[in-house]
Scaffold this active site. Sequence first.
Site, PDB file in Angstrom:
ATOM      1  N   ARG A  56       0.839  -1.194   0.000  1.00  0.00           N
ATOM      2  CA  ARG A  56       0.000   0.000   0.000  1.00  0.00           C
ATOM      3  C   ARG A  56       0.878   1.250   0.000  1.00  0.00           C
ATOM      4  O   ARG A  56       1.804   1.371   0.798  1.00  0.00           O
ATOM      5  CB  ARG A  56      -0.901   0.024   1.237  1.00  0.00           C
ATOM      6  CG  ARG A  56      -1.915  -1.104   1.282  1.00  0.00           C
ATOM      7  CD  ARG A  56      -2.794  -0.957   2.509  1.00  0.00           C
ATOM      8  NE  ARG A  56      -3.832  -1.985   2.547  1.00  0.00           N
ATOM      9  CZ  ARG A  56      -4.803  -2.015   3.443  1.00  0.00           C
ATOM     10  NH1 ARG A  56      -4.856  -1.084   4.390  1.00  0.00           N
ATOM     11  NH2 ARG A  56      -5.709  -2.975   3.420  1.00  0.00           N
ATOM     12  N   ASP A  58       1.205   5.496   0.320  1.00  0.00           N
ATOM     13  CA  ASP A  58       0.552   6.594   1.030  1.00  0.00           C
ATOM     14  C   ASP A  58       0.011   7.632   0.062  1.00  0.00           C
ATOM     15  O   ASP A  58       0.341   7.636  -1.133  1.00  0.00           O
ATOM     16  CB  ASP A  58       1.550   7.271   1.986  1.00  0.00           C
ATOM     17  CG  ASP A  58       1.933   6.377   3.149  1.00  0.00           C
ATOM     18  OD1 ASP A  58       1.154   5.464   3.486  1.00  0.00           O
ATOM     19  OD2 ASP A  58       3.012   6.606   3.730  1.00  0.00           O
ATOM     20  N   TYR A 119      11.879   1.149  -4.642  1.00  0.00           N
ATOM     21  CA  TYR A 119      11.390   2.515  -4.762  1.00  0.00           C
ATOM     22  C   TYR A 119      12.496   3.423  -5.291  1.00  0.00           C
ATOM     23  O   TYR A 119      13.689   3.124  -5.166  1.00  0.00           O
ATOM     24  CB  TYR A 119      10.956   3.057  -3.399  1.00  0.00           C
ATOM     25  CG  TYR A 119       9.611   2.579  -2.912  1.00  0.00           C
ATOM     26  CD1 TYR A 119       8.468   3.357  -3.103  1.00  0.00           C
ATOM     27  CD2 TYR A 119       9.470   1.373  -2.236  1.00  0.00           C
ATOM     28  CE1 TYR A 119       7.222   2.933  -2.634  1.00  0.00           C
ATOM     29  CE2 TYR A 119       8.233   0.946  -1.766  1.00  0.00           C
ATOM     30  CZ  TYR A 119       7.121   1.728  -1.972  1.00  0.00           C
ATOM     31  OH  TYR A 119       5.898   1.313  -1.507  1.00  0.00           O
ATOM     32  N   ARG A 207      10.658   7.400   3.214  1.00  0.00           N
ATOM     33  CA  ARG A 207      10.672   8.855   3.329  1.00  0.00           C
ATOM     34  C   ARG A 207      11.465   9.327   4.546  1.00  0.00           C
ATOM     35  O   ARG A 207      12.099  10.387   4.513  1.00  0.00           O
ATOM     36  CB  ARG A 207       9.246   9.381   3.351  1.00  0.00           C
ATOM     37  CG  ARG A 207       8.540   9.207   2.006  1.00  0.00           C
ATOM     38  CD  ARG A 207       7.041   9.287   2.122  1.00  0.00           C
ATOM     39  NE  ARG A 207       6.611  10.544   2.702  1.00  0.00           N
ATOM     40  CZ  ARG A 207       5.413  10.756   3.236  1.00  0.00           C
ATOM     41  NH1 ARG A 207       4.518   9.764   3.272  1.00  0.00           N
ATOM     42  NH2 ARG A 207       5.093  11.926   3.707  1.00  0.00           N
TER      43      ARG A 207
END
Length: 286
Positions: A56, A58, A119, A207
């Site tokens: 999932r 954000d 990522y 992040r």
Amino acid sequence: MTNDLVRVRLDVSYDGREFSGWARQHGRRTVQGEIEDALRIVLRQDETPELTVAGRTDAGVHARGQVAHVDLPAEVWAEHGTQLLRRLAGRLPTDVRVRRVGEAPPHFDARFSAVWRRYAYRVTDHPGGADPLLRGHVLWHNWPLDLDAMNEAARGLLGEHDFAAYCKKREGATTIRTLHELAWVRRPDGVLEATVRADAFCHNMVRALVGAMLFVGDGHRPPEWPAQVLAAGVRDSAVHVVRPHGLTLEEVGYPADAELAARNLASRNKRTLPPLPGRGAAAGCC
């Protein structure tokens, strides 16, 4: 999987700026909601098919290589499968695309079969700010960044660790992860791009890691500081979770078909770290 159901894999891309993340939420626009609603309509189903996703994302986070699966009645797949990709393209909004649809191999699970997720996070330190054409996908950092210092910091974070210091804790969930790859390059256009690959990620992990390395890159902390924060095991107020728009899920990796069932079982096991030398079991993980 019963004989009357077919598991279908969907490879998905989306621009996350106008979405409240992947997961369906009442009253909010989400990627899952858009795709599931489109599936219901094009497949002419009374009930909405439910997607299972590799990871999932954000609100505001993008994806180029997201993976999901859905279980469809065999007769529905037989009737609609060959035209499903084109029909979804005609029904979905332009900021989300299903790039590929196909019958999944036995034991495939988009979430539990995955062995890694990759990522990218993109940042510019150009004094004039981000290119207007890239502003939705590149963070502007208003300090010059030292690429070598950031890569030195990144090396100290590789391997299997409890990443509690870089995660938003969730009840009952482990924060132990194996970080396989973390490295920065400066592209020809001046944008700094981090590649971050791990077996899985906990909430806000990428992040927060990027935020720590930016603090090293602009000279506010030494290269060893992110690893020190990791070892301390608690959130440091100096570690900022950077904005989501610079982050893109690029790819999800899966094992060979014959290894899918074993991978599913391994993924469901909650991990703990072994005790550190000279310490009791409590010195490991949660």
